[in-house]
Design an enzyme around this catalytic site. Structure first.
Site, PDB file in Angstrom:
ATOM      1  N   ASP A  69      -8.983  -4.597  13.583  1.00  0.00           N
ATOM      2  CA  ASP A  69      -7.115  -3.270  13.467  1.00  0.00           C
ATOM      3  C   ASP A  69      -6.720  -5.156  12.651  1.00  0.00           C
ATOM      4  OD1 ASP A  69      -4.651  -3.910  11.630  1.00  0.00           O
ATOM      5  OD2 ASP A  69      -4.194  -2.513  13.519  1.00  0.00           O
ATOM      6  N   SER A 147      -5.687 -10.716  -6.240  1.00  0.00           N
ATOM      7  CA  SER A 147      -6.583  -9.613  -6.799  1.00  0.00           C
ATOM      8  C   SER A 147      -5.676 -10.253  -8.116  1.00  0.00           C
ATOM      9  CB  SER A 147      -5.880  -8.690  -7.071  1.00  0.00           C
ATOM     10  OG  SER A 147      -5.968  -7.703  -7.512  1.00  0.00           O
ATOM     11  N   TYR A 160       1.122  -3.173  -3.456  1.00  0.00           N
ATOM     12  CA  TYR A 160      -0.569  -4.573  -3.920  1.00  0.00           C
ATOM     13  C   TYR A 160       0.092  -6.016  -4.561  1.00  0.00           C
ATOM     14  CZ  TYR A 160      -4.736  -5.030  -4.682  1.00  0.00           C
ATOM     15  OH  TYR A 160      -6.290  -5.156  -4.639  1.00  0.00           O
ATOM     16  N   LYS A 164      -0.729  -9.184  -3.281  1.00  0.00           N
ATOM     17  CA  LYS A 164      -1.640 -10.370  -3.131  1.00  0.00           C
ATOM     18  C   LYS A 164      -1.395 -11.636  -3.874  1.00  0.00           C
ATOM     19  CE  LYS A 164      -5.290  -7.666  -2.144  1.00  0.00           C
ATOM     20  NZ  LYS A 164      -6.334  -7.941  -1.255  1.00  0.00           N
TER      21      LYS A 164
END
Length: 260
Positions: A69, A147, A160, A164
């Protein structure tokens, strides 16, 4: 398919030890395969035990798998202990583990935010910290998956995008820190746009063939394949990129240079 490719003396990362988080699928899987094919021993880490073990078996002697994890400090300690015991070193760290959650600023909950940040950003922080501790005597390359969402606004992926962005800023700090300390550890980020993986396939409308959205179908498309990202991972992992540090490399087929 690759089997028992343990001794590629002509490989671009021959003799190096690599850790790929989230390595059982998608970009991680493509990167693990390519790094092993180019001579590295790859430790694949993932929560998906079945897929991770299958990939390690496919690759052969050049790979092993460990359940991990990536957002857990104790799991990171176990992974590092494994590397110290088995190899005594770490040369390449690909912080690839991540999740995608579709929600905008009005719809996302604080629980959504915390979940995405924990997996996408906390894991990279812990990974960089633990990786530096093992790499600093011999040097190495840290490659963090960010990203294009970190560089341009995505209205539909608020947590998200923020996670990033945190990865990108963290990576610049890590690169500057290691250079200042003369550790010979480089830290760079990759910024793909759309990558056709198991995780992203679910975001397409039902009935649409995702392969029709790739650059193979039309150079104006935004989707690429995991192997396209893996090729950049290999370059940044190899000594060919030894003078490249703190760079944000876009893998977006030119999407961000277009004004319309």
């Amino acid at each position: 398919m690759m089997t028992n490719n343990h001794n590629n003396t002509n490989g671009r990362v021959h003799g190096k030890v690599a850790l790929v988080t989230g390595g059982a699928k998608g970009i991680g899987r493509a990167s693990a395969r390519l790094l092993a094919a180019q001579g590295a021993h790859v430790l694949i880490s993932d929560l998906d035990v079945a897929a991770g073990e299958a990939l390690a078996a496919e690759i052969g002697l050049a790979a092993t798998f460990i359940r991990h994890d990536a957002s857990s400090e104790s799991d990171w300690r176990d992974v590092m202990a494994h590397l110290r015991e088995r190899h005594g070193r770490l040369d390449i760290l690909l912080n690839n583990a991540g999740i995608l959650l579709h929600a905008n600023i009005e719809d996302a909950t604080l629980q959504d935010w915390h979940k995405v940040m924990r997996v996408n950003a906390d894991s990279v922080f812990i990974g960089c910290r633990e990786g530096i501790a093992l790499m600093k005597q011999t040097g190495g390359s840290i490659i963090n998956l960010s990203s294009v969402a970190a560089l341009a606004g995505r209205d539909d992926y608020v947590a998200y995008s923020a996670s990033k962005g945190a990865v990108a800023a963290l990576s610049r700090s890590v690169a500057a820190f290691c250079r200042r300390r003369k550790y010979r550890i480089r830290c760079n980020t990759l910024h793909p746009d759309g990558v056709l993986t198991d995780m992203t396939r679910g975001s397409f409308p039902q009935g649409l063939d995702p392969t029709r959205m790739t650059i193979d179908s039309d150079p104006m498309n935004r989707m690429c394949l995991p192997e396209d990202v893996a090729a950049s991972v290999l370059f940044l992992a190899s000594d060919e990129s030894r003078a490249i540090n703190g760079v944000e490399l876009r893998i977006d087929s030119g999407q961000m240079i277009m004004s319309i």
